[in-house]
Design a protein around this motif. Structure first.
Motif, PDB file in Angstrom:
ATOM      1  N   GLY A   1       0.801  -1.203   0.000  1.00  0.00           N
ATOM      2  CA  GLY A   1       0.000   0.000   0.000  1.00  0.00           C
ATOM      3  C   GLY A   1       0.838   1.259   0.000  1.00  0.00           C
ATOM      4  N   VAL A   2       0.154   2.390   0.215  1.00  0.00           N
ATOM      5  CA  VAL A   2       0.813   3.685   0.218  1.00  0.00           C
ATOM      6  C   VAL A   2       1.838   3.768   1.340  1.00  0.00           C
ATOM      7  N   GLY A   3       1.604   3.021   2.432  1.00  0.00           N
ATOM      8  CA  GLY A   3       2.563   3.022   3.526  1.00  0.00           C
ATOM      9  C   GLY A   3       3.944   2.579   3.085  1.00  0.00           C
ATOM     10  N   LEU A   4       4.006   1.663   2.134  1.00  0.00           N
ATOM     11  CA  LEU A   4       5.291   1.228   1.589  1.00  0.00           C
ATOM     12  C   LEU A   4       5.805   2.218   0.554  1.00  0.00           C
ATOM     13  N   PHE A   5       4.972   2.593  -0.405  1.00  0.00           N
ATOM     14  CA  PHE A   5       5.432   3.409  -1.517  1.00  0.00           C
ATOM     15  C   PHE A   5       5.838   4.818  -1.097  1.00  0.00           C
ATOM     16  N   LEU A   6       5.139   5.401  -0.114  1.00  0.00           N
ATOM     17  CA  LEU A   6       5.458   6.757   0.317  1.00  0.00           C
ATOM     18  C   LEU A   6       6.053   6.805   1.721  1.00  0.00           C
ATOM     19  N   GLY A   7       5.434   6.087   2.655  1.00  0.00           N
ATOM     20  CA  GLY A   7       5.851   6.161   4.053  1.00  0.00           C
ATOM     21  C   GLY A   7       7.273   5.705   4.299  1.00  0.00           C
TER      22      GLY A   7
ATOM     23  N   LEU B   1      -8.176   9.183  -0.678  1.00  0.00           N
ATOM     24  CA  LEU B   1      -8.756  10.077  -1.672  1.00  0.00           C
ATOM     25  C   LEU B   1      -7.907  11.328  -1.841  1.00  0.00           C
ATOM     26  N   THR B   2      -7.470  11.864  -0.714  1.00  0.00           N
ATOM     27  CA  THR B   2      -6.607  13.039  -0.765  1.00  0.00           C
ATOM     28  C   THR B   2      -5.291  12.711  -1.462  1.00  0.00           C
ATOM     29  N   ALA B   3      -4.725  11.552  -1.112  1.00  0.00           N
ATOM     30  CA  ALA B   3      -3.465  11.138  -1.734  1.00  0.00           C
ATOM     31  C   ALA B   3      -3.630  10.939  -3.237  1.00  0.00           C
ATOM     32  N   ALA B   4      -4.719  10.301  -3.644  1.00  0.00           N
ATOM     33  CA  ALA B   4      -4.963  10.064  -5.070  1.00  0.00           C
ATOM     34  C   ALA B   4      -5.056  11.380  -5.843  1.00  0.00           C
ATOM     35  N   ALA B   5      -5.706  12.370  -5.225  1.00  0.00           N
ATOM     36  CA  ALA B   5      -5.816  13.675  -5.880  1.00  0.00           C
ATOM     37  C   ALA B   5      -4.446  14.326  -6.041  1.00  0.00           C
TER      38      ALA B   5
ATOM     39  N   PHE C   1      -6.100  -3.978  -9.623  1.00  0.00           N
ATOM     40  CA  PHE C   1      -5.336  -3.018  -8.825  1.00  0.00           C
ATOM     41  C   PHE C   1      -4.106  -3.710  -8.227  1.00  0.00           C
ATOM     42  N   SER C   2      -4.332  -4.871  -7.635  1.00  0.00           N
ATOM     43  CA  SER C   2      -3.241  -5.607  -7.004  1.00  0.00           C
ATOM     44  C   SER C   2      -2.228  -6.087  -8.035  1.00  0.00           C
ATOM     45  N   MET C   3      -2.716  -6.479  -9.200  1.00  0.00           N
ATOM     46  CA  MET C   3      -1.815  -6.941 -10.257  1.00  0.00           C
ATOM     47  C   MET C   3      -0.837  -5.843 -10.674  1.00  0.00           C
ATOM     48  N   VAL C   4      -1.346  -4.597 -10.776  1.00  0.00           N
ATOM     49  CA  VAL C   4      -0.477  -3.480 -11.129  1.00  0.00           C
ATOM     50  C   VAL C   4       0.608  -3.299 -10.071  1.00  0.00           C
TER      51      VAL C   4
ATOM     52  N   LEU D   1      -0.723   5.779  -7.250  1.00  0.00           N
ATOM     53  CA  LEU D   1      -2.127   6.143  -7.437  1.00  0.00           C
ATOM     54  C   LEU D   1      -3.000   4.893  -7.386  1.00  0.00           C
ATOM     55  N   THR D   2      -2.555   3.831  -8.032  1.00  0.00           N
ATOM     56  CA  THR D   2      -3.291   2.565  -8.010  1.00  0.00           C
ATOM     57  C   THR D   2      -3.416   2.027  -6.584  1.00  0.00           C
TER      58      THR D   2
END
Length: 479
Positions: free
Chosen positions: A39-45, A120-124, A165-168, A304-305
């Motif tokens: 998730g975003v926790g890995l990609f950004l955090g 939602l905020t992150a996706a934007a 989504f998971s495949m991406v 984003l995904t």
């Protein structure tokens, strides 16, 4: 027919009587489980945590990953004892009492609502990377409406979207690892001259900021693992939970080893840890260092995904949790209704309206609010995990005493591993209390607990039977 066979048939009957469509196939459950671990926790955090802990962050992810496996095996044993949708609340209700089921169900609902706001905020923000002129609230609203429609159609459509989504995410991470290994092995790209395993210890050692600083990253690391328990919510809608759930849970260690520990190890070998900074995805930074054309844009699309995947999962789980609460008289009875497509449409709708607050927050919330929201989600997640573990300990006691049938998927180490995980989660809670920035989530949770306590008193005054303890089914009845 053996008692185990009778028990399995009764479990299947109970799950099917809930009215849900068993529309999630094996490949979808597998990918939902995999996606829950990325998730975003890995990609950004991970960027901020690398700056705090250096290469030792790899060890923190491995340590937390081991605890997550203990939690998931405990949940797996409970799921195969009695597979039901809304499992965390149901097991808390059975083994700890009605109040704990009520509290856990509403707290898990809160976790996904606030996570949905954050995502939602992150996706934007991610879309602004390509289209900076589009207002963030517009993007957030568009994504909210699209995902809402997907969840209303049917569980099959939800499962299919989550599968892709998971495949991406999986494909992108594997690609990043392969490219990183290529740089390390063959020395190509602008990062080839400095890429080395020695980057893990050359710059002030493996613990450059000290062990204490490394341990303080555990709260952020645990946020990265949130949603891994989502596979438990799918139990009531899996085509064959007796086969798909154990397989999904047993593959968790290699997913953690590959996607978290493996990916971070490769990145920190390719790029020295001192070049990473908070607020910047380490994957984007690594691609920029390697010099891959459009690398930053590719990673931005993947992140984003990940955000949309998390929001999609949030809509799915909140609707199911509200229905479970309504079944127990702990939420308005109207949430029990299923639509023609066998989805809890009203529960999803109400949850989406609350997530829509995230659209409004894009106007008024300062940058730090995103961190506050994620810390609240972490605190709610820790509560959910604790309830799973404590329910498992009590279930094992009941099995040992002969009061309940044994599960076909027993957790290795029995209750011992659950006790270890409980101690670890309490330790992480202490770290959150110690950290000034994260401590605010404990204040929020205290207010949430007070509100739920008042709600429980109101429910009891209207319906005293709601507080009566639901005893586990005796072994002889199951057989």
């Amino acid at each position: 027919m053996t008692s185990a066979q009778v028990d399995t048939s009764e479990q299947s009957s109970e799950a099917s009587e809930e009215g849900y469509e068993r529309g999630l196939g094996s490949r979808q459950v597998q990918m939902i489980a995999i996606g829950g671990a990325i998730g975003v926790g890995l990609f950004l955090g991970a960027g901020a945590n690398i700056a705090k802990a250096g290469p030792s962050l790899i060890l923190m992810y491995a340590l937390a990953g081991g605890i997550i496996f203990f939690i998931m095996r405990a949940l797996g044993e409970l799921l195969l004892y009695r597979p039901v949708s809304g499992s965390f609340a149901e097991y808390s209700r059975e083994f700890l009492g009605p109040f704990f089921g009520y509290f856990t169900g509403w707290t898990y609902w809160l976790m996904w609502v606030v996570t949905g706001m954050a995502e939602l905020t992150a996706a934007a923000i991610y879309v602004n990377y390509w289209f900076p002129s589009i207002p963030r609230w517009v993007t957030a609203l568009v994504f909210l409406v699209i995902l809402f429609g997907v969840n209303l159609i049917s569980v099959k459509v939800f499962g299919e979207l989550e599968f892709w989504f998971s495949m991406v995410k999986v494909t992108a991470l594997i690609g990043m690892i392969v490219i990183g290994l290529g740089v390390l092995t063959f020395g190509f790209s602008s990062a080839g001259d400095t890429a080395s395993v020695a980057n893990l210890y050359q710059f002030d050692g493996f613990f450059p900021k000290g062990v204490g600083s490394s341990l303080m990253t555990l709260q952020g690391v645990m946020f990265a693992y949130l949603a891994v328990e989502l596979v438990g919510v799918t139990a009531g809608e899996s085509e064959n939970p007796e086969k798909t759930l154990p397989k999904a849970i047993n593959t968790l260690p290699w997913r953690i080893a590959l996607f978290y520990v493996g990916a971070l190890t490769v990145i920190l070998c390719v790029v020295k840890w001192t070049e990473f900074a908070p607020g910047v995805s380490p994957f984007v930074a690594a691609f920029a260092k390697i010099g891959i054309p459009a690398g930053a844009g590719i990673v931005n699309f993947v992140v984003l995904t990940a955000a949309l995947s998390s929001c999609n999962s949030g809509m799915y789980s909140t609707g199911r949790m509200l229905r479970n609460l309504a079944d127990s008289g702990e939420a308005p009875a109207v949430f029990r209704r299923l639509s023609a497509s066998k989805t809890p449409a009203l529960g999803i709708t109400v949850s989406v309206l609350f997530m829509g607050i995230g659209v409004v927050l894009n106007y008024v919330v300062p940058e730090k609010a995103f961190g506050y929201v994620t810390s609240v989600a972490t605190a709610a997640g820790i509560w959910t995990w604790l309830m799973i573990l404590i329910s498992h300990v009590l279930y094992r006691r009941a099995v040992d005493a002969g009061r309940l049938p044994a599960s076909s998927f027993p957790a290795p180490g029995g209750a011992v591993c659950s006790w270890i995980a409980i101690a670890f989660l309490l330790f992480v809670t202490c770290l959150i209390a110690y950290d000034g920035d994260s401590r605010v989530c404990l204040y929020v949770m205290a207010g949430w607990a007070a509100a739920l306590g008042i709600g429980w008193l109101v429910l009891k005054s209207r319906n005293p039977e709601i507080a009566e303890r639901r005893e586990p089914v005796p072994l002889e009845k199951a057989s």
